[in-house]
Design an enzyme around this catalytic site. Structure first.
Site, PDB file in Angstrom:
ATOM      1  CG  ASP A 155     -25.876 -32.548 -29.387  1.00 56.44           C
ATOM      2  OD1 ASP A 155     -24.786 -31.990 -29.153  1.00 56.44           O
ATOM      3  OD2 ASP A 155     -25.969 -33.725 -29.805  1.00 56.44           O
ATOM      4  N   GLY A 156     -25.313 -29.557 -30.569  1.00 57.49           N
ATOM      5  CA  GLY A 156     -24.889 -29.021 -31.868  1.00 57.49           C
ATOM      6  C   GLY A 156     -24.102 -27.718 -31.805  1.00 57.49           C
ATOM      7  NE  ARG A 177     -16.242 -28.899 -29.273  1.00 59.23           N
ATOM      8  CZ  ARG A 177     -17.246 -29.633 -29.759  1.00 59.23           C
ATOM      9  NH1 ARG A 177     -17.263 -29.988 -31.026  1.00 59.23           N
ATOM     10  NH2 ARG A 177     -18.231 -30.019 -28.976  1.00 59.23           N
ATOM     11  CG  HIS A 199     -19.960 -24.577 -25.864  1.00 64.55           C
ATOM     12  ND1 HIS A 199     -20.859 -25.593 -26.142  1.00 64.55           N
ATOM     13  CD2 HIS A 199     -18.735 -25.153 -25.896  1.00 64.55           C
ATOM     14  CE1 HIS A 199     -20.198 -26.725 -26.317  1.00 64.55           C
ATOM     15  NE2 HIS A 199     -18.902 -26.487 -26.183  1.00 64.55           N
ATOM     16  CB  THR A 219     -21.732 -37.958 -15.777  1.00 64.78           C
ATOM     17  OG1 THR A 219     -22.678 -38.707 -16.547  1.00 64.78           O
ATOM     18  CG2 THR A 219     -22.430 -37.465 -14.524  1.00 64.78           C
ATOM     19  CD  GLU A 220     -21.960 -40.052 -19.490  1.00 61.54           C
ATOM     20  OE1 GLU A 220     -22.839 -39.160 -19.609  1.00 61.54           O
ATOM     21  OE2 GLU A 220     -21.970 -40.876 -18.557  1.00 61.54           O
ATOM     22  CG  LEU A 252     -39.864 -21.556 -16.009  1.00 60.02           C
ATOM     23  CD1 LEU A 252     -40.493 -22.787 -16.651  1.00 60.02           C
ATOM     24  CD2 LEU A 252     -39.230 -20.688 -17.095  1.00 60.02           C
ATOM     25  NE  ARG A 296     -28.875 -35.390 -28.836  1.00 59.94           N
ATOM     26  CZ  ARG A 296     -28.007 -36.116 -28.156  1.00 59.94           C
ATOM     27  NH1 ARG A 296     -28.433 -37.106 -27.417  1.00 59.94           N
ATOM     28  NH2 ARG A 296     -26.703 -35.882 -28.223  1.00 59.94           N
ATOM     29  NE  ARG A 356     -25.497 -39.698 -29.411  1.00 62.82           N
ATOM     30  CZ  ARG A 356     -24.956 -39.600 -30.623  1.00 62.82           C
ATOM     31  NH1 ARG A 356     -25.301 -40.446 -31.579  1.00 62.82           N
ATOM     32  NH2 ARG A 356     -24.060 -38.663 -30.898  1.00 62.82           N
TER      33      ARG A 356
HETATM   34  C1  IPE Z   1     -25.500 -34.506 -24.666  1.00 61.59           C
HETATM   35  O1  IPE Z   1     -24.796 -34.079 -25.771  1.00 61.59           O
HETATM   36  C2  IPE Z   1     -25.127 -33.681 -23.470  1.00 61.59           C
HETATM   37  C3  IPE Z   1     -25.558 -32.295 -23.487  1.00 61.59           C
HETATM   38  C4  IPE Z   1     -26.284 -31.726 -24.408  1.00 61.59           C
HETATM   39  C5  IPE Z   1     -25.132 -31.518 -22.346  1.00 61.59           C
HETATM   40  P1  IPE Z   1     -23.434 -34.776 -26.222  1.00 61.59           P
HETATM   41  O2  IPE Z   1     -22.989 -34.057 -27.432  1.00 61.59           O
HETATM   42  O3  IPE Z   1     -22.478 -34.826 -25.086  1.00 61.59           O
HETATM   43  O4  IPE Z   1     -23.895 -36.255 -26.546  1.00 61.59           O
HETATM   44  P2  IPE Z   1     -23.216 -37.368 -27.475  1.00 61.59           P
HETATM   45  O5  IPE Z   1     -21.789 -37.488 -27.049  1.00 61.59           O
HETATM   46  O6  IPE Z   1     -23.333 -36.906 -28.878  1.00 61.59           O
HETATM   47  O7  IPE Z   1     -24.023 -38.594 -27.237  1.00 61.59           O
HETATM   48  C1  IPE Z   2     -23.941 -29.418 -26.831  1.00 61.17           C
HETATM   49  O1  IPE Z   2     -23.223 -29.116 -27.968  1.00 61.17           O
HETATM   50  C2  IPE Z   2     -23.412 -28.723 -25.613  1.00 61.17           C
HETATM   51  C3  IPE Z   2     -22.735 -29.612 -24.662  1.00 61.17           C
HETATM   52  C4  IPE Z   2     -22.668 -30.908 -24.732  1.00 61.17           C
HETATM   53  C5  IPE Z   2     -22.093 -28.977 -23.537  1.00 61.17           C
HETATM   54  P1  IPE Z   2     -21.977 -29.974 -28.390  1.00 61.17           P
HETATM   55  O2  IPE Z   2     -20.752 -29.355 -27.820  1.00 61.17           O
HETATM   56  O3  IPE Z   2     -22.149 -31.401 -28.042  1.00 61.17           O
HETATM   57  O4  IPE Z   2     -21.983 -29.793 -29.954  1.00 61.17           O
HETATM   58  P2  IPE Z   2     -21.605 -30.871 -31.048  1.00 61.17           P
HETATM   59  O5  IPE Z   2     -22.459 -32.061 -30.802  1.00 61.17           O
HETATM   60  O6  IPE Z   2     -20.157 -31.173 -30.863  1.00 61.17           O
HETATM   61  O7  IPE Z   2     -21.900 -30.199 -32.341  1.00 61.17           O
HETATM   62 MG    MG Z   3     -22.957 -32.955 -29.048  1.00 61.38          MG
END
Ligand code: IPE
Ligand code: IPE
Ligand code: MG
Length: 237
Positions: A23-24, A36, A40, A69-70, A134, A185, A191
């Site tokens: 994440d991030g 953004r 990625h 899925t969200e 692996l 995470r 979470r």
């Molecule tokens: C969780 O990250 C999903 C992935 C890392 C693929 P999100 O950025 O989608 O989660 P929320 O929305 O902050 O809970």
């Molecule tokens: C995680 O990074 C990658 C995916 C969920 C695909 P984010 O895109 O959620 O990055 P933030 O949370 O917006 O910084």
């Molecule tokens: Mg995120």
């Protein structure tokens, strides 16, 4: 499917299975005034680095949460950009993965992904199906609740006389993969966001403020060191 399937590594200082909520990426890009998608792309480079660290540390399973899925709720351009990134990642991966004896597998509602992406996924999955050092599992269009619902649907079709934990487990997406020992995470969020709900019942968790594109060997080692200090009791004393 016997109960031996359940991972119980009480005294093992190294995790056999690491699962990561990467994440991030978005915030990493925003901080640099970049779109953004650049985040990625940087995140995909981190995947390469972490893969090397995982191999170096002889971890047997690595699960990466790539698209939930969200995540369909995001703007169309971002979703398409993520799928394009996945496609280009998979397009030229087979030979490198085979060379390192890495089996690439997928978890999620794969059937609702775009056909082109699915074809790339199927190809790498088939090309590497014999690899044993692996298992790299990419969760794409994955949701823990959805996985549980899909398992329940399979069970209803089987109409078994009785349902126990091991029968339920056998209906999950990848029943042969042991539960994650360590769930990491990044980005400071604390979470699960619908990740491996069933499988992480007894996982150890490691949260770091580091954004995924910045996740380094130092962060990885910190997670391993933290894990090594944990005492896993599984309800006993
Ligand atoms: C969780 O990250 C999903 C992935 C890392 C693929 P999100 O950025 O989608 O989660 P929320 O929305 O902050 O809970
Ligand atoms: C995680 O990074 C990658 C995916 C969920 C695909 P984010 O895109 O959620 O990055 P933030 O949370 O917006 O910084
Ligand atoms: Mg995120």
């Amino acid at each position: 499917m016997g109960t031996t399937q359940v991972t119980q590594q009480k005294n093992n200082s190294m995790p056999r299975h690491i699962a990561i909520i990467m994440d991030g990426n978005g915030r990493w890009a925003q901080k640099r005034n970049l779109p953004r998608l650049f985040g990625h792309k940087a995140g995909a480079k981190t995947v390469e680095k972490v893969l090397k660290l995982v191999v170096k540390n002889k971890i047997r399973y690595l699960t990466l949460y790539a698209f939930s899925t969200e995540n369909w709720k995001r703007p169309k351009e971002e979703v398409e950009g993520l799928f394009d990134l996945l496609k280009s990642y998979l397009a030229n991966k087979s030979s490198e993965l085979k060379k390192n004896d890495i089996r690439l597998r997928f978890a999620g509602r794969i059937e609702s992904l775009p056909e082109k992406l699915r074809l790339f996924m199927e190809k790498v999955e088939n090309d590497t199906s014999h690899c044993k050092t692996l298992d790299l599992i990419l969760c794409i269009n994955y949701g823990g609740r959805q996985e549980i619902i899909d398992a329940v649907k399979k069970l209803l079709n089987m109409n078994p006389p009785n349902v126990d934990e091991s029968l339920f487990r056998s209906c999950l997406y990848l029943p042969d993969v042991p539960d994650p020992d360590l769930v990491i995470r990044t980005s400071g969020e604390v979470r699960l966001s619908n990740f491996l709900l069933w499988q992480s019942s007894y996982a150890e968790f490691f949260f770091t403020e580091t954004l995924w594109p910045d996740f380094s060997e130092k962060d990885f080692n910190e997670a391993l060191e933290s894990y090594a200090k944990r005492q896993r009791r599984y309800g006993s004393i």
